[in-house]
Design an enzyme around this catalytic site. Sequence first.
Site, short mmCIF file in Angstrom:
data_model
loop_
_atom_site.label_atom_id
_atom_site.label_comp_id
_atom_site.label_asym_id
_atom_site.label_seq_id
_atom_site.Cartn_x
_atom_site.Cartn_y
_atom_site.Cartn_z
N LEU A 33 57.54 37.63 29.05
CA LEU A 33 56.34 37.96 28.26
C LEU A 33 55.12 37.13 28.68
O LEU A 33 54.19 36.92 27.90
CB LEU A 33 56.62 37.81 26.75
CG LEU A 33 57.84 38.60 26.24
CD1 LEU A 33 57.99 38.43 24.73
CD2 LEU A 33 57.73 40.08 26.58
N THR A 145 52.40 44.98 47.70
CA THR A 145 51.00 45.39 47.66
C THR A 145 50.48 45.81 49.03
O THR A 145 50.92 45.26 50.06
CB THR A 145 50.12 44.23 47.13
OG1 THR A 145 48.75 44.61 47.20
CG2 THR A 145 50.30 42.95 47.92
N SER A 187 43.90 36.77 49.00
CA SER A 187 43.88 35.91 47.80
C SER A 187 45.22 35.19 47.72
O SER A 187 46.17 35.56 48.42
CB SER A 187 43.69 36.76 46.52
OG SER A 187 44.88 37.47 46.24
N TYR A 189 47.22 35.32 45.25
CA TYR A 189 48.19 36.33 44.77
C TYR A 189 48.73 37.16 45.93
O TYR A 189 49.95 37.33 46.08
CB TYR A 189 47.52 37.26 43.73
CG TYR A 189 48.17 38.62 43.72
CD1 TYR A 189 49.45 38.79 43.20
CD2 TYR A 189 47.53 39.72 44.30
CE1 TYR A 189 50.07 40.03 43.26
CE2 TYR A 189 48.15 40.95 44.36
CZ TYR A 189 49.42 41.10 43.84
OH TYR A 189 50.04 42.31 43.91
N HIS A 190 47.83 37.70 46.76
CA HIS A 190 48.29 38.54 47.88
C HIS A 190 49.15 37.71 48.85
O HIS A 190 50.09 38.22 49.45
CB HIS A 190 47.10 39.16 48.61
CG HIS A 190 46.43 40.26 47.85
ND1 HIS A 190 45.26 40.07 47.14
CD2 HIS A 190 46.75 41.57 47.68
CE1 HIS A 190 44.89 41.22 46.57
NE2 HIS A 190 45.78 42.14 46.87
N LYS A 193 52.77 37.71 47.98
CA LYS A 193 53.47 38.94 48.35
C LYS A 193 53.81 38.92 49.84
O LYS A 193 54.80 39.53 50.26
CB LYS A 193 52.63 40.16 48.00
CG LYS A 193 52.35 40.32 46.52
CD LYS A 193 53.51 40.96 45.77
CE LYS A 193 53.20 41.16 44.31
NZ LYS A 193 54.21 41.88 43.57
N THR A 261 30.19 47.53 37.49
CA THR A 261 30.07 46.25 38.19
C THR A 261 30.56 46.34 39.63
O THR A 261 31.68 45.94 39.95
CB THR A 261 30.89 45.17 37.44
OG1 THR A 261 32.25 45.67 37.32
CG2 THR A 261 30.34 44.90 36.04
N GLU A 332 35.52 38.54 50.93
CA GLU A 332 36.15 39.74 51.51
C GLU A 332 35.11 40.46 52.36
O GLU A 332 33.90 40.22 52.19
CB GLU A 332 36.67 40.67 50.39
CG GLU A 332 35.59 41.16 49.44
CD GLU A 332 36.10 42.01 48.28
OE1 GLU A 332 37.31 42.28 48.18
OE2 GLU A 332 35.26 42.41 47.44
N1 USQ Z 1 35.70 45.28 42.59
C1 USQ Z 1 34.41 45.61 42.25
N2 USQ Z 1 34.05 45.55 40.94
C2 USQ Z 1 34.92 45.21 39.95
C3 USQ Z 1 36.26 44.88 40.29
C4 USQ Z 1 36.61 44.93 41.62
O1 USQ Z 1 33.58 45.93 43.10
O2 USQ Z 1 34.52 45.19 38.79
C5 USQ Z 1 36.11 45.32 43.99
C6 USQ Z 1 36.73 44.02 44.50
O3 USQ Z 1 35.75 43.12 44.95
C7 USQ Z 1 37.65 44.55 45.58
C8 USQ Z 1 38.09 45.91 45.08
O4 USQ Z 1 37.13 46.28 44.10
O5 USQ Z 1 36.95 44.73 46.76
C9 USQ Z 1 39.47 45.96 44.48
O6 USQ Z 1 39.59 45.03 43.42
P1 USQ Z 1 40.71 45.23 42.28
O7 USQ Z 1 40.53 44.15 41.28
O8 USQ Z 1 40.68 46.63 41.79
O9 USQ Z 1 42.07 45.10 43.11
P2 USQ Z 1 42.85 43.84 43.74
O10 USQ Z 1 42.24 42.55 43.35
O11 USQ Z 1 42.99 44.10 45.20
O12 USQ Z 1 44.28 43.89 43.07
C10 USQ Z 1 44.85 45.07 42.51
C11 USQ Z 1 46.04 44.66 41.63
C12 USQ Z 1 47.10 44.01 42.51
C13 USQ Z 1 47.49 44.98 43.62
C14 USQ Z 1 46.28 45.38 44.43
C15 USQ Z 1 46.58 46.48 45.43
O13 USQ Z 1 45.61 43.76 40.60
O14 USQ Z 1 48.23 43.68 41.71
O15 USQ Z 1 48.45 44.38 44.47
O16 USQ Z 1 45.28 45.94 43.53
S1 USQ Z 1 45.54 46.37 46.85
O17 USQ Z 1 44.14 46.29 46.40
O18 USQ Z 1 45.76 47.57 47.64
O19 USQ Z 1 45.88 45.15 47.57
#
Ligand code: USQ
Length: 406
Positions: A33, A145, A187, A189-190, A193, A261, A332
């Site tokens: 949890l 991921t 990151s 987190y990434h 993985k 945003t 990024e």
């Molecule tokens: N972004 C914006 N505005 C926002 C939030 C995010 O422009 O308000 C941008 C970020 O800068 C980034 C992109 O959108 O370039 C993606 O951000 P995200 O928060 O949607 O995704 P991410 O941080 O990559 O993480 C999410 C999940 C994670 C998963 C990943 C898949 O939280 O668990 O592993 O997506 S991936 O993105 O394909 O790596």
Amino acid sequence: MKIAVLGGDGFVGWPTSLHLSDQGHEIHILDNLSRRWIDTELGVQSLTPMDSIQERTRIWHQETGRRIHFHLIDLARDYEVLKRWLSDNRPDAIIHFAEQRAAPYSMKSDRHKNYTVNNNVNATHNLLNALVEIDLDAHLVHLGTMGVYGYSTVGAAIPEGYLPVGIETIGGETVKQDILYPANPGSIYHMTKCLDQLLFQFYAKNDGVRITDLHQGIVWGTHTEQTRRHVQLINRFDYDGDYGTVLNRFLIQAAIGYPLTVHGTGGQTRAFIHIQDSVRCIELALKNAPKRGDKVKIFNQMTETHRVRDLAELVANMAGAQVAYLPNPRKEAAENDLVVHNEQFLELGLDPITLEQGLLAEVVDVAKKYAYRVDRNRVPAISAWTKDIAATIEHDPEGKRLKSVS
Ligand code: USQ
């Protein structure tokens, strides 16, 4: 099958548990949890009102006659408890969602970095270690991921996990090998993985553990067929700057009249998948387990790619919202292309749900319904990737950060 869903109280874990229970599998959720505790730490709550896990499973039983069992176990810290549970229950398959999954949360402070690494890497290793120790040949399906690859295609499509390479030997011949696609995390987190991938590779090779690793894109949507059945089965839905993901955030922002945003130019291209497809993919992965001795089976669990600014425009036009281009708290690439292979799931019968107005509008409707639960102060993403970036954000309070509004 008897299936253990580790992290079954989370955003993908809960609908997966319902989906598999609905198909007649015996489901055991193991969860500490922690996600609920992190809400408390951050002072936020899911947009949707979520009941306790015990209450959710009670409602599921009331609606369907099926039982989902819940076990409070911390995989990362309670190795002996986990080992005993696995040994006593001997599931046929284990789905591993039990990791801290937010990139911004993992970058908040040194404490959050340590927590994410300790939690994620220990949970995965404890699990693998226990499987070998008790001789349990369960199929392990892990939610990984797309971010393990980084997001640049260098002009070529990203393969499903493995990259065929030719290595020149000392004798001048070319030897062919399939190697894991070079890890390029963006990151902490990434990065965890990426570390998981190495643990899987070793345990599959050394001990014959049967492992499927799902490289998932960004999930959008909130409802699945089963969560729609009763208001108390509703899925969690994150909107805050740490746990909200981009498309869901834009949809919620549109619903509450908050400018969308976009970080930087919005030129970031990412992979996406709807929550309903996510649970279907897990079902398909379970039905297509690797054999003992096989290398780790890797799928790209995504159905389409989109540029962030295009998504913002789409949502803005659909819901009449404004778009704000903000300084990016992340380190990024400002712009990238992304082409991804995902044929394996399509060949197994996945019929992708792609972005279409109806489903997008449904999410906006859910968000409007629960808009009274939103704390607007929690919408901005303020976790900065470096101290330098943090300094620029701190000196530029949120109200003044809107660079341009279209
Ligand atoms: N972004 C914006 N505005 C926002 C939030 C995010 O422009 O308000 C941008 C970020 O800068 C980034 C992109 O959108 O370039 C993606 O951000 P995200 O928060 O949607 O995704 P991410 O941080 O990559 O993480 C999410 C999940 C994670 C998963 C990943 C898949 O939280 O668990 O592993 O997506 S991936 O993105 O394909 O790596």
